[in-house]
Design a protein around this motif. Sequence first.
Motif, PDB file in Angstrom:
ATOM      1  N   ALA A  17       0.821  -1.215   0.000  1.00 32.25           N
ATOM      2  CA  ALA A  17       0.000   0.000   0.000  1.00 32.25           C
ATOM      3  C   ALA A  17       0.856   1.268   0.000  1.00 32.25           C
ATOM      4  O   ALA A  17       0.427   2.305  -0.508  1.00 32.25           O
ATOM      5  N   TYR A  18       2.061   1.187   0.549  1.00 33.59           N
ATOM      6  CA  TYR A  18       2.935   2.357   0.633  1.00 33.59           C
ATOM      7  C   TYR A  18       4.208   2.194  -0.200  1.00 33.59           C
ATOM      8  O   TYR A  18       5.118   3.028  -0.113  1.00 33.59           O
ATOM      9  N   ALA A  19       4.282   1.170  -1.028  1.00 35.33           N
ATOM     10  CA  ALA A  19       5.502   0.856  -1.787  1.00 35.33           C
ATOM     11  C   ALA A  19       5.998   2.043  -2.606  1.00 35.33           C
ATOM     12  O   ALA A  19       7.209   2.239  -2.747  1.00 35.33           O
ATOM     13  N   ARG A  20       5.095   2.861  -3.121  1.00 30.12           N
ATOM     14  CA  ARG A  20       5.524   3.985  -3.964  1.00 30.12           C
ATOM     15  C   ARG A  20       6.262   5.054  -3.169  1.00 30.12           C
ATOM     16  O   ARG A  20       6.874   5.947  -3.750  1.00 30.12           O
ATOM     17  N   GLN A  25      12.328  -2.762  -0.427  1.00 31.11           N
ATOM     18  CA  GLN A  25      11.171  -3.513   0.082  1.00 31.11           C
ATOM     19  C   GLN A  25      11.018  -3.346   1.591  1.00 31.11           C
ATOM     20  O   GLN A  25      11.971  -3.541   2.340  1.00 31.11           O
ATOM     21  N   SER A  26       9.803  -3.008   1.992  1.00 33.31           N
ATOM     22  CA  SER A  26       9.466  -2.967   3.413  1.00 33.31           C
ATOM     23  C   SER A  26       8.289  -3.900   3.658  1.00 33.31           C
ATOM     24  O   SER A  26       7.575  -4.297   2.728  1.00 33.31           O
ATOM     25  N   TYR A  27       8.104  -4.234   4.934  1.00 36.19           N
ATOM     26  CA  TYR A  27       7.028  -5.131   5.362  1.00 36.19           C
ATOM     27  C   TYR A  27       6.298  -4.457   6.508  1.00 36.19           C
ATOM     28  O   TYR A  27       6.901  -3.747   7.311  1.00 36.19           O
ATOM     29  N   GLY A  39       2.380   0.222  14.049  1.00 37.25           N
ATOM     30  CA  GLY A  39       2.770  -0.700  13.000  1.00 37.25           C
ATOM     31  C   GLY A  39       4.179  -1.208  13.231  1.00 37.25           C
ATOM     32  O   GLY A  39       5.062  -0.445  13.619  1.00 37.25           O
ATOM     33  N   ASN A  40       4.381  -2.506  13.022  1.00 34.20           N
ATOM     34  CA  ASN A  40       5.716  -3.085  13.042  1.00 34.20           C
ATOM     35  C   ASN A  40       6.223  -3.009  11.603  1.00 34.20           C
ATOM     36  O   ASN A  40       5.690  -3.673  10.714  1.00 34.20           O
ATOM     37  N   VAL A  41       7.230  -2.172  11.372  1.00 38.44           N
ATOM     38  CA  VAL A  41       7.751  -1.940  10.025  1.00 38.44           C
ATOM     39  C   VAL A  41       9.148  -2.548   9.930  1.00 38.44           C
ATOM     40  O   VAL A  41      10.021  -2.231  10.738  1.00 38.44           O
ATOM     41  N   THR A  42       9.342  -3.421   8.941  1.00 37.82           N
ATOM     42  CA  THR A  42      10.633  -4.061   8.704  1.00 37.82           C
ATOM     43  C   THR A  42      11.136  -3.619   7.343  1.00 37.82           C
ATOM     44  O   THR A  42      10.399  -3.650   6.355  1.00 37.82           O
ATOM     45  N   PHE A  43      12.395  -3.206   7.296  1.00 36.39           N
ATOM     46  CA  PHE A  43      13.045  -2.735   6.077  1.00 36.39           C
ATOM     47  C   PHE A  43      14.124  -3.733   5.684  1.00 36.39           C
ATOM     48  O   PHE A  43      14.968  -4.098   6.511  1.00 36.39           O
ATOM     49  N   GLU A  44      14.140  -4.157   4.418  1.00 32.34           N
ATOM     50  CA  GLU A  44      15.263  -4.949   3.922  1.00 32.34           C
ATOM     51  C   GLU A  44      16.495  -4.047   3.857  1.00 32.34           C
ATOM     52  O   GLU A  44      16.367  -2.822   3.842  1.00 32.34           O
TER      53      GLU A  44
END
Length: 141
Positions: A17-20, A25-27, A39-44
């Motif tokens: 939903a927020y990729a742009r 890549q995030s999760y 929100g638990n946000v994970t960043f590659e």
Amino acid sequence: MKENHSPLFPMGGPNDAYARYFVGQSYLSMLTTGGVPIGNVTFEPGCRNNWHIHQAETGGGQILLCTDGRGWYQAWGEPARALRPGDVVVIPPGVKHWHGAAADSWFTHLAVEVPGEHTESQWLEPVDEAAYCALETEANG
């Protein structure tokens, strides 16, 4: 490769939903959605979000609670700050900023949305690639 680098909370799926608004890549796993959204946000490795501002008529802003890996936070006009587990970043409303992973590390934080009136995120330009790479050179220098 999807890995859960923060066993404290579920990693969630790709943050489509927020990729742009992200480079890389995030999760996202929303831990709460009512009251105080968290929100638990994970960043590659190398992933970061664009510059953005959390706008609010009253209240608002965001708090980041770093739980895993290494990352960066930068407010406009200030030097970038390295982030590690246990670090806390309080972002007042109206402050242009970005945050994300170091180039060679996964990074996870809890994003706590501070309640307020008429809140919204204003998404802006990506972080300058050369400036981001320079941070990594300085950190490893």
